[in-house]
Design an enzyme around this catalytic site. Structure first.
Site, short mmCIF file in Angstrom:
data_model
loop_
_atom_site.label_atom_id
_atom_site.label_comp_id
_atom_site.label_asym_id
_atom_site.label_seq_id
_atom_site.Cartn_x
_atom_site.Cartn_y
_atom_site.Cartn_z
N TYR A 106 -1.18 52.22 20.63
CA TYR A 106 -2.21 51.23 20.94
C TYR A 106 -3.54 51.63 20.31
CZ TYR A 106 1.14 49.43 24.29
OH TYR A 106 2.27 48.91 24.88
N ASN A 129 1.53 38.33 23.45
CA ASN A 129 2.15 37.87 22.21
C ASN A 129 3.26 36.86 22.53
OD1 ASN A 129 3.53 37.63 19.79
ND2 ASN A 129 4.30 39.73 19.79
N CYS A 137 5.71 43.33 18.65
CA CYS A 137 4.99 44.10 19.67
C CYS A 137 5.84 45.26 20.20
CB CYS A 137 4.55 43.19 20.81
SG CYS A 137 5.86 42.21 21.54
N HIS A 138 7.15 45.20 20.00
CA HIS A 138 8.02 46.30 20.43
C HIS A 138 7.78 47.58 19.63
CE1 HIS A 138 10.26 44.29 17.20
NE2 HIS A 138 10.78 45.49 16.94
N GLU A 164 16.21 48.92 14.31
CA GLU A 164 15.36 48.97 13.11
C GLU A 164 15.33 50.35 12.46
OE1 GLU A 164 12.30 45.42 14.47
OE2 GLU A 164 11.57 47.47 14.44
#
Length: 180
Positions: A106, A129, A137-138, A164
């Site tokens: 963050y 979001n 946002c993950h 990912e």
């Protein structure tokens, strides 16, 4: 005449998603059906509008299915049209710059948008979001590398990061439940 938006559903390995698109093929909302209250908040932006079931509006459903099938770049260029403050728009834009397979804290995200002391505000914007996954946002984690809140649930966040290619052995620390 009220606006009309298109609604479709996407089956994924971690639950069913609902997506809302406009007639220009832009993603307006995306959320887990199991987190129905969260999706309801996103849909409240469309009060007075008609939602019509549609098959693959603008190719969005196909792109999301491709992403979940392993084509991690399939969602990179999807058009989105979201409502939010200028600050939220800046955060959401910066989220799209976090490469697949990488994470960001963050604090780092706050620095990237030129607001280095706005970590909490970044967390709040992250949590608002409306098009998670596409606006990733993950990929935002705690400064110490721990997983913090995710609107779809921490296990989904963990799954998405692993999908990912992020295999950092992330841990969960419930520090920011409102973060997205």
């Amino acid at each position: 005449m009220p606006d009309t938006f298109l609604l479709d559903h996407v089956e994924t390995p971690i639950g069913q998603l609902a997506l809302v698109a406009d007639h220009h093929g832009r993603l307006r909302a995306l959320g887990w059906l199991e987190g129905h209250a969260r999706m309801e908040r996103h849909l409240s932006n469309f009060q007075g509008a008609s939602l019509i079931l549609a098959s693959d509006p603008g190719g969005l459903t196909f792109a999301l299915r491709s992403y979940f099938a392993g084509d991690l770049t399939a969602i990179d260029g999807l058009p989105v049209a979201t409502s939010g403050t200028d600050f939220e728009q800046a955060v959401w834009s910066a989220l799209r710059d976090i490469p697949c397979g990488q994470t960001c804290s963050y604090g780092e995200l706050a620095r990237r948008i030129g607001r280095p002391t706005a970590m909490r505000a970044v967390g709040l914007a992250n949590g608002r979001n409306p098009v998670g996954i596409v606006v990733p946002c993950h990929r935002v984690i705690g400064a110490n590398g721990t997983l913090t809140g995710y609107g779809g649930g921490i296990e989904r966040k963990r799954w998405l990061l692993a999908h990912e290619g992020n295999q950092r052995g992330l841990t969960f620390e419930p520090a920011q439940p409102s973060a997205g």
